[in-house]
Design an enzyme around this catalytic site. Structure first.
Site, PDB file in Angstrom:
ATOM      1  N   SER A   1       0.837  -1.198   0.000  1.00  0.00           N
ATOM      2  CA  SER A   1       0.000   0.000   0.000  1.00  0.00           C
ATOM      3  C   SER A   1       0.868   1.243   0.000  1.00  0.00           C
ATOM      4  O   SER A   1       1.632   1.487   0.938  1.00  0.00           O
ATOM      5  CB  SER A   1      -0.905   0.009   1.227  1.00  0.00           C
TER       6      SER A   1
ATOM      7  N   MET B   1      -8.745   8.384   0.070  1.00  0.00           N
ATOM      8  CA  MET B   1      -9.620   8.704   1.216  1.00  0.00           C
ATOM      9  C   MET B   1     -10.098  10.143   1.101  1.00  0.00           C
ATOM     10  O   MET B   1      -9.309  11.039   0.787  1.00  0.00           O
ATOM     11  CB  MET B   1      -8.842   8.548   2.518  1.00  0.00           C
TER      12      MET B   1
ATOM     13  N   MET C   1     -11.963   4.811  -0.768  1.00  0.00           N
ATOM     14  CA  MET C   1     -12.643   5.009   0.522  1.00  0.00           C
ATOM     15  C   MET C   1     -13.271   6.396   0.467  1.00  0.00           C
ATOM     16  O   MET C   1     -12.874   7.326   1.179  1.00  0.00           O
ATOM     17  CB  MET C   1     -11.626   4.871   1.672  1.00  0.00           C
TER      18      MET C   1
ATOM     19  N   MET D   1     -11.765  -6.074   4.666  1.00  0.00           N
ATOM     20  CA  MET D   1     -11.049  -5.082   5.469  1.00  0.00           C
ATOM     21  C   MET D   1     -10.788  -5.683   6.845  1.00  0.00           C
ATOM     22  O   MET D   1     -11.713  -6.060   7.567  1.00  0.00           O
ATOM     23  CB  MET D   1     -11.870  -3.799   5.621  1.00  0.00           C
TER      24      MET D   1
ATOM     25  N   HIS E   1      -8.176   1.463  -4.235  1.00  0.00           N
ATOM     26  CA  HIS E   1      -9.160   1.218  -3.170  1.00  0.00           C
ATOM     27  C   HIS E   1      -9.793   2.560  -2.824  1.00  0.00           C
ATOM     28  O   HIS E   1      -9.158   3.412  -2.213  1.00  0.00           O
ATOM     29  CB  HIS E   1      -8.412   0.600  -1.977  1.00  0.00           C
TER      30      HIS E   1
ATOM     31  N   HIS F   1      -1.031  -1.027  -4.314  1.00  0.00           N
ATOM     32  CA  HIS F   1      -2.350  -0.722  -3.743  1.00  0.00           C
ATOM     33  C   HIS F   1      -2.419   0.783  -3.475  1.00  0.00           C
ATOM     34  O   HIS F   1      -1.537   1.350  -2.829  1.00  0.00           O
ATOM     35  CB  HIS F   1      -2.531  -1.532  -2.460  1.00  0.00           C
TER      36      HIS F   1
ATOM     37  N   ASP G   1      -4.594   3.812  -1.947  1.00  0.00           N
ATOM     38  CA  ASP G   1      -5.673   4.101  -0.997  1.00  0.00           C
ATOM     39  C   ASP G   1      -6.146   5.542  -1.122  1.00  0.00           C
ATOM     40  O   ASP G   1      -5.440   6.465  -0.721  1.00  0.00           O
ATOM     41  CB  ASP G   1      -5.172   3.879   0.438  1.00  0.00           C
TER      42      ASP G   1
ATOM     43  N   ASP H   1      -6.862  -6.530   3.655  1.00  0.00           N
ATOM     44  CA  ASP H   1      -6.218  -5.221   3.775  1.00  0.00           C
ATOM     45  C   ASP H   1      -6.325  -4.715   5.208  1.00  0.00           C
ATOM     46  O   ASP H   1      -7.432  -4.500   5.712  1.00  0.00           O
ATOM     47  CB  ASP H   1      -6.916  -4.255   2.807  1.00  0.00           C
TER      48      ASP H   1
ATOM     49  N   GLY I   1      -3.109   3.790   7.997  1.00  0.00           N
ATOM     50  CA  GLY I   1      -2.159   2.690   7.977  1.00  0.00           C
ATOM     51  C   GLY I   1      -1.715   2.391   9.403  1.00  0.00           C
ATOM     52  O   GLY I   1      -1.985   3.161  10.333  1.00  0.00           O
TER      53      GLY I   1
HETATM   54  C1  DX5 Z   1      -6.483   1.341   5.469  1.00  0.00           C
HETATM   55  C2  DX5 Z   1      -5.997   1.160   4.040  1.00  0.00           C
HETATM   56  C3  DX5 Z   1      -4.897   0.191   3.965  1.00  0.00           C
HETATM   57  C4  DX5 Z   1      -3.650   0.617   4.698  1.00  0.00           C
HETATM   58  C5  DX5 Z   1      -3.002  -0.633   5.211  1.00  0.00           C
HETATM   59  O1  DX5 Z   1      -7.570   2.197   5.463  1.00  0.00           O
HETATM   60  O2  DX5 Z   1      -7.054   0.706   3.223  1.00  0.00           O
HETATM   61  O3  DX5 Z   1      -4.602  -0.183   2.626  1.00  0.00           O
HETATM   62  O4  DX5 Z   1      -2.740   1.327   3.894  1.00  0.00           O
HETATM   63  O5  DX5 Z   1      -1.937  -0.275   6.016  1.00  0.00           O
HETATM   64  P1  DX5 Z   1      -1.292  -1.315   7.029  1.00  0.00           P
HETATM   65  O6  DX5 Z   1      -0.785  -2.470   6.223  1.00  0.00           O
HETATM   66  O7  DX5 Z   1      -0.215  -0.520   7.664  1.00  0.00           O
HETATM   67  O8  DX5 Z   1      -2.384  -1.735   7.971  1.00  0.00           O
HETATM   68 ZN    ZN Z   2      -6.537  -0.173   1.211  1.00  0.00          ZN
END
Ligand code: DX5
Ligand code: ZN
Length: 221
Positions: free
Chosen positions: A13, A40, A71, A140, A69, A36, A38, A178, A147
């Site tokens: 990610s 947000m 969000m 999830m 992904h 990946h 992310d 994830d 993260g």
């Molecule tokens: C969380 C994200 C993840 C995140 C995972 O909302 O969707 O992809 O980056 O990070 P780690 O592996 O540190 O949990």
């Molecule tokens: Zn993610």
């Protein structure tokens, strides 16, 4: 115990990478399978990350499969933008749209691989009606938004349940996990039926992302 039929894909990610060195970080994960991405919006999740321009930059810097992904609330509003910016696959949350079936169809109409996902508190049944229409299901294993959070152990059973449902359908969709994935739980998740593991903080560590990818590969070997 399910023996995975194919090697488990790794999807580092980028949320945890050093964005001043995005191109180098992408080179460092060249041995992974996917990147990946992310996204947000500060509404669907309590954090804002980045959007289309960063995906476009990552696309220019790497030939890795870009696994986006979303969000964000009402992701249907932005599917074309992310597709045009270089997404190879786009995953949307069942909680973020009133029209998950339409959103999944729209991703496929854009020629991209469609994914569906659910927050840890959402019953898996919410994804069941679209399971036959997706290329990826994401479990999830943390509450999305950040993260570096701790893996929620109940996620393993959710992976097993979805593995069963996908097998019943004869679906070859990826089953992705994830959140809080580390070398310590990677094998367990693969044995439960996951085919793709996302990992942020456990890959982009102090000794560099190439070492992080190698550690996960070793744990899965
Ligand atoms: C969380 C994200 C993840 C995140 C995972 O909302 O969707 O992809 O980056 O990070 P780690 O592996 O540190 O949990
Ligand atoms: Zn993610």
């Amino acid at each position: 115990m399910t023996v995975p039929a194919r090697p488990v894909k790794l999807a580092p990610s980028l949320l945890s990478c050093d964005f001043t060195r995005l191109g180098e970080e992408l080179q460092a994960i060249a041995d992974a399978d996917w990147a990946h991405v992310d996204v947000m919006d500060g509404r669907f999740v309590p954090n804002i990350s980045f959007g289309v321009p960063i995906l476009a930059a990552a696309r220019r810097a790497s030939s890795l499969f870009m696994d986006v992904h979303l969000m964000i609330e009402q992701p249907e509003r932005y599917l074309r933008d992310f597709a045009d910016a270089g997404a190879d696959g786009i995953t949307v949350h069942v909680e973020a749209t009133r029209h998950i079936h339409r959103a999944v169809g729209a991703i496929r109409e854009l020629g991209k691989r469609a994914g569906v996902t659910l927050n840890p508190g959402t019953p898996l049944e919410a994804a069941r009606p679209v399971l036959a229409d997706v290329d990826l299901v994401l479990v999830m294993s943390v509450n999305p938004g950040f993260g570096g959070q701790k893996f929620i152990p109940a996620s393993v059973e959710r992976v097993r349940t979805l593995r069963g449902w996908l097998d019943e359908l004869g679906s070859d969709a990826e089953l992705q996990v994830d959140g809080g994935v580390t070398p310590a739980n990677a094998r367990l998740l693969a044995d439960a039926g996951a085919t793709c593991l996302v990992a942020g903080s456990s890959v982009f560590g102090p000794d560099g992302a190439a070492a992080g990818v190698a550690r996960l590969r070793e744990a899965l070997a």
